[in-house]
Enzyme design. Structure first.
Site, short mmCIF file in Angstrom:
data_model
loop_
_atom_site.label_atom_id
_atom_site.label_comp_id
_atom_site.label_asym_id
_atom_site.label_seq_id
_atom_site.Cartn_x
_atom_site.Cartn_y
_atom_site.Cartn_z
N VAL A 1 58.13 -33.08 46.71
CA VAL A 1 58.62 -32.17 47.75
C VAL A 1 58.17 -32.66 49.14
O VAL A 1 58.97 -33.14 49.93
CB VAL A 1 58.13 -30.73 47.49
CG1 VAL A 1 58.45 -29.82 48.67
CG2 VAL A 1 58.76 -30.19 46.21
N CYS A 2 56.89 -32.57 49.40
CA CYS A 2 56.39 -32.83 50.74
C CYS A 2 56.55 -34.28 51.14
O CYS A 2 56.65 -34.60 52.32
CB CYS A 2 54.93 -32.37 50.84
SG CYS A 2 54.75 -30.65 50.31
N VAL A 3 56.56 -35.19 50.17
CA VAL A 3 56.79 -36.60 50.45
C VAL A 3 58.27 -36.93 50.33
O VAL A 3 58.88 -37.50 51.24
CB VAL A 3 55.98 -37.51 49.50
CG1 VAL A 3 56.26 -38.98 49.76
CG2 VAL A 3 54.50 -37.21 49.63
N VAL B 1 51.25 -34.27 49.75
CA VAL B 1 51.10 -33.43 48.57
C VAL B 1 52.10 -32.28 48.67
O VAL B 1 52.11 -31.58 49.69
CB VAL B 1 49.67 -32.85 48.51
CG1 VAL B 1 49.56 -31.82 47.40
CG2 VAL B 1 48.64 -33.96 48.34
N VAL B 2 52.96 -32.07 47.66
CA VAL B 2 53.10 -32.81 46.43
C VAL B 2 54.24 -33.82 46.58
O VAL B 2 55.17 -33.61 47.37
CB VAL B 2 53.38 -31.88 45.23
CG1 VAL B 2 52.19 -30.95 45.00
CG2 VAL B 2 54.66 -31.08 45.41
#
Lengths: 210, 210, 210, 210, 210, 210, 210, 210
Positions: free
Chosen positions: H117-119, H113-114
């Site tokens: 960005v984070c993935v 998440v989110v």
């Protein structure tokens, strides 16, 4: 071009129907049940109509996954039917691959439940072995739109052709003059709007000859 | 209570099918065609199954509106069929009202195309004359959700009962023990999910007796 | 019955078009612009066709709200046009109410922009003064579905009849035999699907006479 | 008429803002967060603009429900603020009801989070005690559309008026001439489309005087 | 880059309109009929405006598929019109391909009904023969979103450029100064929001000169 | 007021869970399965938490409809469980009505599958016999939104109160101070967003005491 | 890899804002106006925050397209502003390209109205000249989802990176430790949910120090 | 083929769970919270089941982003847990990359998440370093569908495989015979429809042995 045009050829195409089983169908929630059943039967009928080699396979038919749709068994009483003892990817089953190879066809039309597993796995395996793969997206069902789009993207990125049953029928037929009534009947049986057009037309035509 | 519970009674109900014509069906865009056709035929089948007096009517069948769905004619070969010469509200047609009165029934189950005209007008007229009116919302179609919701609101505000074919069948049948197989067949023929349940169940049952 | 059936009567109905102005139309986002414009013009055309007294009104036409849709001015060059100097509820404007009363009609067909203000306020006021009010929901637009449904609920709870332009036309006409071509033309001009039916039909008809 | 027209009157209306707290807002999923925040602030701004008595209340502000939106505290620094020690229905809190009664107003404009509890409970209680209740549906949020529609239906059936902030502002203002700039600013601050209209208009106007 | 930028050039582009027939249009359910008709006519009007060679073709115009939209015949009275005797893929028809080649153009702008057949087949064939193909997605219609997205994906993967009529017009025009009024009129006739902008603007402008 | 405020009272309410069976759940397509299962279990948990008399009933549990959700059996091991031999409307089953009457409660909270039959029929029957009926809309499922809205409208028009499980819990609890932890746990177990709020809050609180 | 990872670098990126004009914004219907305005201003704020060279351009600002959003002019009083005299593709305007080149940046972050023209044309042109192009999809608006998806597909196929403003900000910032408060403020100003998290957190933190 | 088939191998795969924190979860609005939580826990359970090396990481766990979901900490008490001091892209954190490398695995299954960005950031970085990356789209959440689709497109264009947790489990397991009960339990715990199938099946099976 990433994926150049490959044209379906009724002399070179085979149909693989993977895990359209009564229990698994309750998992399908990305297409309405009335429409989905119609799409699956339309694909079966077109396969019969064009006399394409068709291979049926199931996963654990005598467990909770449930039996193959009876209508499919009735339409293809003589077709190879491979109940897999455990392989999730049908392409991991030797009998299934043998049956595919026995057709001698290089164009594989695939549909099944659920899209990202029962369709995507054999589709990707077949592409990796050099087959041209045509996924019938509207005769393949899955949990929701997220799973569907992820599966479509993965298959398309690997070179699969995304089609729907109507496009498959039209591309195989090539020319209405090959058999106007046959194709018209196929469409009429599976597209209510098309049947309405024909009903309206023939009614006026009939009146005309009075 | 604005609209108290009135329970459908198979000895007191009649079915009115209004303008399910091939041309007009192309105007229906608030329900998918596969599902809509299924709903209309389900309503017809349940009317036949419960042996309800059924009245068919059309508007300009020999013009662009097109012929009545042939399946309806086949299911109800003996039923009163009133092709209206021009009245938009079927209740303005004397023959239609006579046919309704001839049934002696006081509960009218109505469906048709399009909802806000061919269904709403006779529904409102019948309520005004003291009938209990049950609109089969999923066997009635119209242009879009705005027209649908406006029509539902108008009919509901006037005292119509909004139902769907499945609820109508269940309310008429009252008790499965009256005929398990008959009602089960009706549901199985028109609800793919239900047919799957039965297929899965009977497969295991059959295995059990082996 | 909460709101009993009141049938539109072309001898007793008038049309009120409230604030269909170029600027305000950019606020309408609950209906697609192509469809909304078509619905508004269909309502105007039917009013003309049935020769209903029609009253136009605007709010600050020379400010950011923008001018009345030019098509409306063209269709109703002789109709009362009341540019309101400030009243938000058109019913608060004496000239507007005078114009309504001058028609002598007791059934008011109302549409406008935005639904919860320009339509709802005069609709509620008119009901409170004893008029029968018919809101044309698909020729009335607003910001989104929340505002729309709240407005519909408020008006319906107060006794307004929710209708759409097609239903209004059909209820006013009563019988196709009054003028088949006139009503057919109205529908054909504003319902592409209907025009297609007519085109298909007349083509076959024409072929028949060859 | 089930619920006759009651017209909001700025001399007789009060605003109740119930539980618009930072934590509870994360539960709101039936309206997009950008739009919902805008709607809540628009309602607050209009209350300020019309100088309506406004009452704020929260539930467990120092626990997971989180603090009241800081913007609301800033807009209403002097308004009664009742942090409830435990009552779920604000109307069960004596201080809250006292504050309402102290306003002397009989028309209550209510919004809050979540709709079916924090709004519906005090709304239903107030109606039961003879108040006219106006629910601001777009400044009230909840989990999803099922909870929203159930709540709307329950409140509407009990006689609540469903409105949105724009309609409330318009009904209170009555006539633009009371203050064109004030109302225009309110709309411009909370409706981007309206601000665009004004920007375009004033640009051309300015050019005109060059 | 998979598909590098190819810029539409009005000296090198031709338009192919495939099977926009009255009957087939009833099959289109992925775009609302009001909007779809507008898009098709907008594409026709822009083709006329830019004086692009335009080729019309139909499939079984005298059967249930119905006649070509009369508006298209009126706009292109002199254009090549190829009623195909049976070929489903227009590119299989020699006359059609000849007509395309006769234009001398290498950029083909294609639209039709239904997307996955009447558009996709000739688009893929033309790409395979070295043409640059621009599919006008919003002037092409089909059964539903599943069929649409599958068709888009197949065409895009083969190198087709997906565009819409507005983008096509803008890319062909290059610079407003070539003809402000002409392009403005095209947009105004097919984009209600744009027409509103112009109406508002000219109203203020007109006032300015008073 | 059509349906005046009736407040749920934990000393006067009982819960009826109708036909939440494994097979029938595959028919539910108006609510996502993850959410629906959560809602049903939340209703069961709240019934347990408030110690409400709860009655379970099923239709043909040993046929294709499948067994009652095992979780419900585990939560209510001692509650009356009435497997109906055939009655579709649970209220037609004497044992069921006896069990209801034995509770001595006058407020009935009803949920089940499918909404328009298994919920609506007993709800309407109970209202007709003078009970106050509260339908838990989000713990009741059906085929699609058309069937759902028709069922809601019919029940609401007859005087049923439409609520959701969260509102039921909040209305029964009245005041957090009766048991903060108990209600908090109920919400935390069935509302992920609420659990997140608590997790975030307690984490900061814990840090604070370090 | 078709489009390998290119990482935004605040020393090498510039922002191009194309045609965010008051009139053109009324054409944007694929994103809600509240959200769209917020996205555009968020992109402007982040550009300011990271001190990126920013170029503004408009098309016919003194005609119906309307003036540039005043907020943008306020945020970038010193930035190059190129009102184009007629070129539809901003890249066809020499001053615009000069301004881009003058930045010395090779990564272009582009947003505008409408997506398929004002964004896609310069994006495709810039890619063709060797720039890395990052389209900010949520700060770009257009008529509907069909036009949007077609535009995205065309740009993505040509090698554009599709991003949204939040991702752009995060990728430019790299590490929160560079400035926790600055980035937090940016997010808090444009993401209500994020602001709520901060409000809840700081409230508990503050209580802790009491 | 753009992205040829790479088959997940349980001896060569590792799972990266990025920023599934209580606060950040309130930002996720493209998947319903009930379903999203279930998907995340399903991915965690499958990782445990297949005994895949799993790495957890968070961003500012003691600030407003909130703590890691407690359930994840419970499932992976021994797994590397890297709270990042500030790096937004987890791949910028040396400890994180070291932990990845320490697994010796070349196939990385990523969710978080989110999404954009984070993935997306670590996914793109890992691909650039030669890893095969499998994004679990349904265990990754973000603000809305625009942000989701942009993120998917960017990752897919760079060569990421888009999958969902069910497909990941099926591809890792290969053959049901490896452990029917284990995989069945995993599915039953996270797919209500599947659990229903099993419940129905075992009920009939049990009856059979009576």
């Amino acid at each position: 071009m990433t994926t150049p045009y490959v044209r379906l050829d009724k002399e070179n195409a085979a149909v693989l129907l993977v895990d359209h089983q009564a229990g698994l169908l309750s998992l399908v929630r990305d297409i309405d049940p009335d429409k989905f059943k119609n799409n699956v039967l339309a694909l079966a009928d077109l396969s019969k109509y064009f006399d394409l080699p068709t291979i049926l396979t199931t996963s654990f038919e005598d467990g909770p996954n449930g039996p193959l749709l009876p209508e499919l068994k009735e339409i293809f009483p003589e077709s190879p039917f491979i109940p897999r003892p455990g392989q999730i990817n049908a392409w991991d089953n030797e009998d299934f691959v043998k049956a595919v190879k026995a057709t001698g066809r290089k164009q594989l039309i695939i549909a099944g439940v659920v899209t990202e597993v029962c369709v995507a796995f054999p589709a990707l395996s077949a592409i990796a072995e050099g087959y041209e793969v045509f996924v019938v997206t509207d005769a393949s069902g899955t949990f929701n739109e997220v799973t569907r789009h992820s599966a479509w993207e993965r298959m398309s990125a690997a070179g699969a052709h995304l089609m729907t049953w109507f496009g498959v029928a039209a591309e195989l037929h090539r020319d209405w003059r090959n058999d106007v009534e046959g194709l018209g009947t196929l469409f009429s049986n599976h597209i209510p709007d098309y049947r309405n057009l024909i009903n309206s037309y023939t009614t006026v035509q009939a009146a005309k000859t009075d």
